[in-house]
Design an enzyme around this catalytic site. Structure first.
Site, short mmCIF file in Angstrom:
data_model
loop_
_atom_site.label_atom_id
_atom_site.label_comp_id
_atom_site.label_asym_id
_atom_site.label_seq_id
_atom_site.Cartn_x
_atom_site.Cartn_y
_atom_site.Cartn_z
N SER A 239 0.16 -1.51 -0.23
CA SER A 239 -0.03 0.41 0.17
C SER A 239 0.74 1.01 0.12
O SER A 239 1.84 1.91 0.48
CB SER A 239 -0.96 0.30 0.98
OG SER A 239 -0.13 1.00 2.75
N LYS A 240 -0.22 2.72 0.27
CA LYS A 240 0.73 3.54 0.24
C LYS A 240 1.83 3.91 0.92
O LYS A 240 3.12 4.31 1.19
CB LYS A 240 -0.12 5.17 0.20
CG LYS A 240 -0.54 5.36 -1.39
CD LYS A 240 -0.98 6.61 -0.97
CE LYS A 240 -2.16 6.82 -1.88
NZ LYS A 240 -2.79 7.78 -1.45
N ARG A 241 1.62 3.29 1.95
CA ARG A 241 2.84 3.21 3.43
C ARG A 241 4.21 2.70 2.85
O ARG A 241 5.12 3.09 3.71
CB ARG A 241 2.65 1.96 4.23
CG ARG A 241 1.42 2.59 5.45
CD ARG A 241 1.59 1.56 6.84
NE ARG A 241 0.39 0.47 5.90
CZ ARG A 241 1.54 -0.70 5.94
NH1 ARG A 241 2.41 -0.92 6.85
NH2 ARG A 241 0.80 -1.84 5.67
N HIS A 242 3.88 1.62 1.98
CA HIS A 242 5.55 1.31 1.56
C HIS A 242 5.92 1.96 0.00
O HIS A 242 7.13 1.55 0.28
CB HIS A 242 5.35 0.08 0.71
CG HIS A 242 4.54 -1.00 2.16
ND1 HIS A 242 3.55 -1.61 1.82
CD2 HIS A 242 5.03 -1.91 3.03
CE1 HIS A 242 3.44 -2.08 2.87
NE2 HIS A 242 4.25 -2.68 3.64
N GLY A 243 5.43 3.35 -0.16
CA GLY A 243 6.59 3.64 -0.80
C GLY A 243 5.81 4.00 -2.49
O GLY A 243 3.97 3.81 -2.19
#
Ligand code: GLU
Length: 472
Positions: A239-243
């Site tokens: 997800s966006k958390r991973h970049g």
């Protein structure tokens, strides 16, 4: 059998790497078989679907070179067709009107939860033959077979069997008449003659419902291939958390579509230990059955490594055109300056993305705004004046036609010899004068690319700067 595959994104967000990989696998399956690949935009969730997301999907597909033979079809254009099928299902006795109120359904759910059974509709309207006008708020439900099970052979996951007792009588039309998700997918897969459904494994629970619907419509059941999730390095769903996860963001960051495609194809699929695949090799070697069952971990460093490789080895003119888009995005006019193919040649071994190349070489097209402070401190002392003045005179002598990197190098060597200093004593201040910083390709290539006129001007600017800085 005619192979027809599809990619059916919901335009509720950007095209992310997971979706792109699903699209790629589906595309490869079609291309390998000489079949067709269809693009269908599943935009029935009107609240969450946006035109911006549709555009991002289309641009992403285009950028990645995932060309489609038919579509894009929009589900919102097909409501009449869905209604027609809903009516047919009602007429054929495969579906029924249900007028259970929200309150009743909530109560049913509550009681079932308390009794420790899986909450589901108790089918009380199934045989009541309710007519829509009798009751007002009616939904249409599908008559899921009561016994037996649905069996399918997933091309990736193998034999899958779900007991019909696990399934609900799903709603196929809401009380406002609008069709629901599984109905639209089943109708479209049938109407579009899809032979292979390749999609994310988060849809596995929809497959038995869709198979029932397809059977009721009298359709041929496609083959299914449920692709596992892409995970972040922490093992959680990417997800966006991973970049960066948006395909277009990778474009903006200076990645090449071919590198991303090559990275994605290897994510959960392999052909021996081969790492680098041209498009044709992918098409030749791809087998959907060889896609892993387990989720794959997205590794940004490996993608960056591949990108660098594609930059090192790609066609110069192609890369130059791509580089132009980055300068355009930066608002940099490249018409006055070296040919971009030359910039690529000078930088391809040094940088990992096109954006990095554009940022590192922007001094070739724009005046130097700010000089790197450290570099100035180190290289613009009073001692730099004489070498800069000497090299400026020497370059003034070197006519335009003689402006080659080899002649430039010789000129610096001769000047160093005359001054009886090492080449670095000239090269270092010169590099700062020309680029504003202390890192660039070899000094003769840098000077060659900056061009004669700009070089002379920038040396003059540097001399003036040094004189001002060092005047009492
Ligand atoms: N529209 C669904 C999604 O974006 C895909 C449905 C399908 O491929 O069957 O997740």
């Amino acid at each position: 059998m005619k192979i027809r595959t599809r990619f059916a994104p919901s335009p509720t967000g950007y095209l992310h790497v997971g979706g792109a990989r699903t699209a790629l696998f589906s595309w490869l399956l079609a291309r390998k078989a000489g079949g067709q690949f269809v693009l269908r935009i599943e935009d029935t969730d009107r609240e969450r679907s946006t035109q911006a997301a549709v555009d991002a999907i289309l641009q992403g597909m285009d950028w990645l070179g995932l060309d489609y033979d038919e579509g894009p079809f929009y589900q919102t254009d097909r409501y009449d067709r869905y209604n027609e099928v809903i009516q047919e299902l009602l007429e054929d006795g495969h579906a029924y009107y249900c007028n259970c109120s929200k309150e009743l359904l909530a109560q049913m759910r509550e009681q079932q939860m308390q009794a420790g059974v899986k909450p589901r509709y108790d089918r009380r309207c199934r045989d009541l033959n309710i007519k829509p006008d009798q009751s007002g708020d009616c939904v249409v439900r599908f008559k899921t077979p009561l016994g037996g099970s649905v069996i399918f052979n997933d091309l990736i996951r193998g034999h899958i069997e779900i007991k019909n007792t696990e399934l609900d009588d799903l709603i196929i039309a809401r009380s406002d008449g609008s069709p629901t998700y599984n109905l639209t997918v089943a109708v479209d897969d049938n109407d579009m003659a899809i032979s292979h459904v390749v999609r994310g494994e988060d849809h596995i629970s929809n497959t038995p419902k869709q198979i029932h619907l397809l059977n009721a419509i009298g359709a041929q059941i496609p083959q299914y291939a449920h692709v596992p999730m892409i995970l972040g390095e922490d093992g959680k769903r990417l997800s966006k958390r991973h970049g960066a996860v948006s395909v277009l963001q990778y474009r903006e960051e200076g990645y090449l579509a071919e590198a991303l495609i090559n990275y994605l194809v290897r994510l959960g699929w392999s052909a021996g230990d081969k790492e680098i695949f041209s498009r044709n090799e992918m098409i030749d070697l791809f087998e959907i059955e060889n896609v892993n069952k387990a989720g794959s971990i997205f590794n940004p460093e490996k993608l960056l490594w591949l990108n660098q490789l594609y930059i090192k080895e790609g066609d110069e003119q192609f890369l130059a055109n791509e580089l132009q888009t980055h300068f355009t995005a930066m608002g940099v006019d490249t018409s006055e300056g070296p040919a971009l193919a030359k910039v690529i040649a000078a930088y391809r071994e040094r940088e990992k993305t096109l954006k990095d190349i554009a940022q590192s070489s922007v001094y070739l097209f724009q005046e130097i705004g700010v000089y790197d402070e450290k570099a100035v401190k180190k290289c613009f002392g009073e001692k730099a004046l004489q070498p800069l003045q000497a090299i400026s005179s020497a370059f003034t002598e070197l006519e335009d036609e003689m402006w080659t990197s080899e002649n430039i190098k010789q000129t610096i060597l001769q000047t160093a010899e005359t001054l009886n200093v090492g080449m670095g004593k000239i090269g270092q201040p010169l590099r700062v004068a020309l680029t504003g910083g202390s890192s660039s390709p070899s000094i003769e290539i840098t000077i060659f690319l900056v061009g004669r006129k700009r070089t002379l001007q920038r040396i003059a600017d540097a001399i003036a700067m040094i004189q001002t800085q060092n005047s009492p």
